[in-house]
Write a protein that holds these residues in place. Structure first.
Motif, PDB file in Angstrom:
ATOM      1  N   GLY A 136      -9.499  20.512  55.824  1.00  0.00           N
ATOM      2  CA  GLY A 136     -10.066  21.504  54.991  1.00  0.00           C
ATOM      3  C   GLY A 136     -10.376  22.648  55.955  1.00  0.00           C
ATOM      4  O   GLY A 136     -11.044  23.867  55.389  1.00  0.00           O
ATOM      5  N   ILE A 137     -10.480  22.613  57.199  1.00  0.00           N
ATOM      6  CA  ILE A 137     -10.641  23.768  58.123  1.00  0.00           C
ATOM      7  C   ILE A 137      -9.587  24.114  59.248  1.00  0.00           C
ATOM      8  O   ILE A 137      -9.088  25.110  58.920  1.00  0.00           O
ATOM      9  N   THR A 138      -9.253  23.352  60.030  1.00  0.00           N
ATOM     10  CA  THR A 138      -8.171  23.731  60.575  1.00  0.00           C
ATOM     11  C   THR A 138      -6.617  22.972  60.155  1.00  0.00           C
ATOM     12  O   THR A 138      -5.614  23.609  60.379  1.00  0.00           O
ATOM     13  N   LEU A 139      -6.800  22.034  59.257  1.00  0.00           N
ATOM     14  CA  LEU A 139      -5.861  21.255  58.738  1.00  0.00           C
ATOM     15  C   LEU A 139      -5.969  21.574  57.006  1.00  0.00           C
ATOM     16  O   LEU A 139      -6.776  20.969  56.618  1.00  0.00           O
ATOM     17  N   PRO A 140      -5.045  22.109  56.621  1.00  0.00           N
ATOM     18  CA  PRO A 140      -5.275  22.594  55.319  1.00  0.00           C
ATOM     19  C   PRO A 140      -5.190  21.167  54.399  1.00  0.00           C
ATOM     20  O   PRO A 140      -4.492  20.306  54.599  1.00  0.00           O
ATOM     21  N   LEU A 141      -6.083  21.246  53.513  1.00  0.00           N
ATOM     22  CA  LEU A 141      -6.219  19.902  52.661  1.00  0.00           C
ATOM     23  C   LEU A 141      -4.888  19.840  51.879  1.00  0.00           C
ATOM     24  O   LEU A 141      -4.335  20.743  51.101  1.00  0.00           O
ATOM     25  N   GLU A 142      -4.372  18.818  51.745  1.00  0.00           N
ATOM     26  CA  GLU A 142      -2.909  18.288  51.206  1.00  0.00           C
ATOM     27  C   GLU A 142      -3.113  18.405  49.638  1.00  0.00           C
ATOM     28  O   GLU A 142      -4.335  18.458  49.012  1.00  0.00           O
ATOM     29  N   ASP A 143      -2.018  18.542  48.938  1.00  0.00           N
ATOM     30  CA  ASP A 143      -2.005  18.658  47.482  1.00  0.00           C
ATOM     31  C   ASP A 143      -2.791  17.567  46.725  1.00  0.00           C
ATOM     32  O   ASP A 143      -3.221  17.746  45.920  1.00  0.00           O
ATOM     33  N   LYS A 144      -2.594  16.417  47.221  1.00  0.00           N
ATOM     34  CA  LYS A 144      -3.307  15.271  46.660  1.00  0.00           C
ATOM     35  C   LYS A 144      -4.688  15.282  46.408  1.00  0.00           C
ATOM     36  O   LYS A 144      -5.551  14.725  45.586  1.00  0.00           O
ATOM     37  N   TRP A 145      -5.568  16.388  47.092  1.00  0.00           N
ATOM     38  CA  TRP A 145      -6.917  16.503  47.276  1.00  0.00           C
ATOM     39  C   TRP A 145      -7.301  17.614  46.230  1.00  0.00           C
ATOM     40  O   TRP A 145      -8.575  17.740  45.925  1.00  0.00           O
ATOM     41  N   VAL A 146      -6.410  18.396  45.637  1.00  0.00           N
ATOM     42  CA  VAL A 146      -6.937  19.581  44.943  1.00  0.00           C
ATOM     43  C   VAL A 146      -5.847  19.772  43.777  1.00  0.00           C
ATOM     44  O   VAL A 146      -4.799  19.642  43.917  1.00  0.00           O
ATOM     45  N   LEU A 147      -6.377  20.456  42.507  1.00  0.00           N
ATOM     46  CA  LEU A 147      -5.821  20.636  41.563  1.00  0.00           C
ATOM     47  C   LEU A 147      -5.746  22.190  41.262  1.00  0.00           C
ATOM     48  O   LEU A 147      -6.797  22.925  41.249  1.00  0.00           O
ATOM     49  N   ILE A 148      -4.763  22.978  41.817  1.00  0.00           N
ATOM     50  CA  ILE A 148      -4.506  24.336  41.745  1.00  0.00           C
ATOM     51  C   ILE A 148      -4.450  24.878  40.283  1.00  0.00           C
ATOM     52  O   ILE A 148      -4.010  23.779  39.414  1.00  0.00           O
ATOM     53  N   PRO A 149      -4.717  26.130  40.137  1.00  0.00           N
ATOM     54  CA  PRO A 149      -4.370  26.570  38.705  1.00  0.00           C
ATOM     55  C   PRO A 149      -3.437  26.416  37.858  1.00  0.00           C
ATOM     56  O   PRO A 149      -3.437  26.021  36.600  1.00  0.00           O
ATOM     57  N   THR A 150      -2.184  26.233  38.603  1.00  0.00           N
ATOM     58  CA  THR A 150      -0.696  25.878  37.774  1.00  0.00           C
ATOM     59  C   THR A 150      -0.736  24.609  37.531  1.00  0.00           C
ATOM     60  O   THR A 150      -0.495  24.121  36.343  1.00  0.00           O
ATOM     61  N   GLU A 151      -1.392  23.806  38.338  1.00  0.00           N
ATOM     62  CA  GLU A 151      -1.338  22.285  37.763  1.00  0.00           C
ATOM     63  C   GLU A 151      -2.429  21.976  36.740  1.00  0.00           C
ATOM     64  O   GLU A 151      -2.120  21.374  35.829  1.00  0.00           O
ATOM     65  N   GLN A 152      -3.339  22.843  36.678  1.00  0.00           N
ATOM     66  CA  GLN A 152      -4.330  22.562  35.721  1.00  0.00           C
ATOM     67  C   GLN A 152      -3.684  23.068  34.510  1.00  0.00           C
ATOM     68  O   GLN A 152      -4.201  22.263  33.296  1.00  0.00           O
ATOM     69  N   ALA A 153      -2.912  24.172  34.201  1.00  0.00           N
ATOM     70  CA  ALA A 153      -2.360  24.417  33.169  1.00  0.00           C
ATOM     71  C   ALA A 153      -1.387  23.694  32.717  1.00  0.00           C
ATOM     72  O   ALA A 153      -1.151  23.367  31.365  1.00  0.00           O
ATOM     73  N   GLU A 154      -0.737  23.048  33.655  1.00  0.00           N
ATOM     74  CA  GLU A 154       0.271  22.008  33.224  1.00  0.00           C
ATOM     75  C   GLU A 154      -0.628  20.807  32.261  1.00  0.00           C
ATOM     76  O   GLU A 154      -0.042  20.191  31.324  1.00  0.00           O
ATOM     77  N   ILE A 155      -1.717  20.325  32.959  1.00  0.00           N
ATOM     78  CA  ILE A 155      -2.547  19.257  32.375  1.00  0.00           C
ATOM     79  C   ILE A 155      -3.037  19.692  31.128  1.00  0.00           C
ATOM     80  O   ILE A 155      -3.133  19.132  30.025  1.00  0.00           O
ATOM     81  N   ALA A 156      -3.461  21.110  30.917  1.00  0.00           N
ATOM     82  CA  ALA A 156      -4.072  21.500  29.726  1.00  0.00           C
ATOM     83  C   ALA A 156      -2.984  21.504  28.521  1.00  0.00           C
ATOM     84  O   ALA A 156      -3.152  21.464  27.498  1.00  0.00           O
TER      85      ALA A 156
END
Length: 546
Positions: free
Chosen positions: A421-441
């Motif tokens: 989350g600082i020098t290594l970006p958090l991988e997809d499994k840790w976060v729901l981005i807006p497009t993924e939230q839209a799929e769920i909705a």
């Protein structure tokens, strides 16, 4: 650099929901009418569903949680209106978790232990049980000591809609590829029977069906990383219609519920997008160096017309974590090329003790930076983080650090460039981005339309669990004596896993189910004073409960 965030301890101040002084008496001693079942026949009640009907709580299934499950609470009240006995496939302990042949079960690819003991709290963030009381091992062995059915509670943790009609889902010969250990415990001498078949074998006169949550939940809790998919609409429709048609074929009445918006539950709303505190002694002093490192990358983002990707850490306010966003264009090659073309890049990497005069080293570092930050941005308030991400943010990813060391970086520098989350970006499994939230909705709305149509067409009672959960997340829910909210640990409605209700939450749901039954079948649980007092149900279980 190692950063630890015990941010939950600052906000978790208690265990139970707030109480108020409202009087929930029956209106000054007025005599209540006698309880009647109306058109419903509760003499043989069977419940079908998933973890929400099994009694799952605190990330586990255990005796106490099963005794306070939604169906068991309902069955207790149904008994006052002609209901019969209600049996459940009780676990062997209050530790929670499952073992196979005397040993824990591990994921074949990740090595992570599956079916772990329950979570607990001692006043702050949820913890593993063994971290509080020492080593523990479940005694519930789905190979050696399964209970004997039939069971009125056919709730199977982890089951999606189509699993409830799938033959072999409870056959241990199909584990782990196509069988569920919780259902293996229930099938007995008929291992290939489906959940629906075992339910119908009991000739139910009344049923509850709450299915479909896992058809979207697995996708959500995995951060939409593709390891778990959303069920396709045709499969969902077929499963739900098959369940309803079959369950009502013998004249049984029942009640159904829809799917809550999973992104409104504390599993996705507890971890903030900006937990990086400049006053943290491990993080704050590193901010100037971090901004220097990202400054070089930010110039490339600007040059490519994507300044919104810039990563800057504030020295005065909390900063957002860095994430990988797979919806962004991958500009890894452009970053690498721009760094290689920069005359100042060799001197830039030399400040880290690397040989900036060695073209091989320069190429290596440019490639690594390009690969790491090619689809990167800082999180915003529109991103949702899964609850387990709180334990990795700010920690060194040892696997990635090992990879960097293997590429020739000094061990200390490799650690610095592997901080989640600082020098290594958090991988997809840790976060729901807006497009993924839209799929769920979108899927949730479509699935809920199917559920409501199926219930209405069959004349069944219906509970809008989605609206109830949204109310918990916004203003809270008050029954007159208690107010429940969706706050983790302190809200009283959700257990420590942030997904499943507490026992008090299940009691609240039971009351909503009974109100729906009253409205559809003419029973009078509410008018006769036979709703349950949710205050009689706990919000947390002691770590010493065995």
């Amino acid at each position: 650099m190692k950063v630890k965030y015990i941010w939950l301890l600052a906000v978790l101040l208690g265990f139970t929901a707030c109480e108020n002084d409202d009087d929930s008496s029956n209106g000054g001693g007025m005599e209540l009418p006698a309880l009647t079942a109306g058109e419903a026949d509760f003499s043989n009640y069977v419940s079908l569903g998933n973890s929400l009907t099994a009694g799952f709580s605190d990330n586990a299934l255990f005796i106490a949680s099963q005794e306070n499950s939604l169906p068991n609470i309902l069955a207790t009240q149904f008994a006052f209106a002609g209901g019969g006995s209600f049996t459940q496939p009780l676990m062997n302990d209050n530790i929670g978790g499952l073992i196979l042949g005397g040993t824990p079960v591990f994921h074949p690819l990740t090595g992570e232990q599956l079916f772990k003991p329950r979570l607990v709290t001692t006043g702050g963030a949820p913890q593993d049980l063994e971290d509080v009381i020492g080593p523990v091992t479940s005694t519930t062995d789905f190979l050696l000591n399964n209970p004997t059915g039939p069971f009125n509670n056919m709730g199977v943790p982890g089951a999606a809609s189509f699993h409830l009609i799938a033959p072999g889902y409870g056959n241990i010969a199909n584990f782990p590829a196509a069988a569920n250990p919780y259902f293996i415990r229930m099938t007995g001498a008929t291992p290939d029977a489906s959940v629906l078949e075992l339910a119908m074998a009991q000739s139910p006169t009344f049923f509850t069906l709450w299915a479909g949550n896992n058809d979207v939940l697995g996708y959500a809790t995995s951060g939409g990383d593709g390891s778990s998919t959303i069920t396709d609409q045709a499969t969902f429709d077929f499963a739900i219609n098959t369940l309803v048609t079959t369950l009502t074929s013998g004249g049984a009445k029942g009640v159904m519920a829809n799917i809550p918006d999973v992104t409104s539950i504390p599993h996705f709303t507890t971890v903030p997008h900006n937990p990086l505190d400049p006053t943290n002694e491990d993080f704050g002093p590193q901010i100037p160096l971090l901004n220097s490192i990202f400054g070089a990358i930010n110039q490339i983002y600007v040059a490519l017309g994507q300044p919104e990707r810039a990563i800057v850490f504030s020295e005065t306010e909390a900063s957002a974590v860095v994430i990988k966003d797979e919806s962004l264009d991958d500009i890894s090659a452009q970053i690498t090329g721009a760094l290689m073309a920069s005359p100042t890049f060799p001197a830039f990497i030399a400040q880290f003790g690397l040989d900036g005069g060695n073209p091989i080293v320069v190429q290596l570092v440019a490639n690594l930076l390009g690969q790491t930050y090619g689809q990167t941005r800082q999180a915003t308030e529109n991103d949702l983080f899964v609850l387990p991400s709180s334990s990795v943010i700010g920690e060194v990813n040892m696997d990635y650090a090992g990879f960097l060391a293997g590429q020739g970086l000094p061990a200390e520098l490799a650690d610095q460039f592997a901080i989640e989350g600082i020098t290594l970006p958090l991988e997809d499994k840790w976060v729901l981005i807006p497009t993924e939230q839209a799929e769920i909705a979108s899927a949730t709305a479509s699935f809920n339309a199917t559920l409501e149509t199926a219930a209405t067409s069959a004349g069944l009672a219906f509970v809008d669990a989605n609206s109830l959960m949204m109310q918990l997340a916004s203003s809270g829910y008050s029954d007159g004596d208690f107010t429940l909210t969706s706050d983790l640990v302190t809200g009283g409605a959700f257990s420590l896993d942030g997904v499943h209700p507490t026992s008090r939450g299940y009691a609240l749901l039971a009351n909503e189910f009974m109100k729906a039954i009253d409205a559809t079948y003419g029973s009078n649980f509410e008018a006769s004073g036979n709703l349950v007092n949710i205050g009689n149900y706990p919000t947390n279980y002691s770590p010493t409960l065995q």
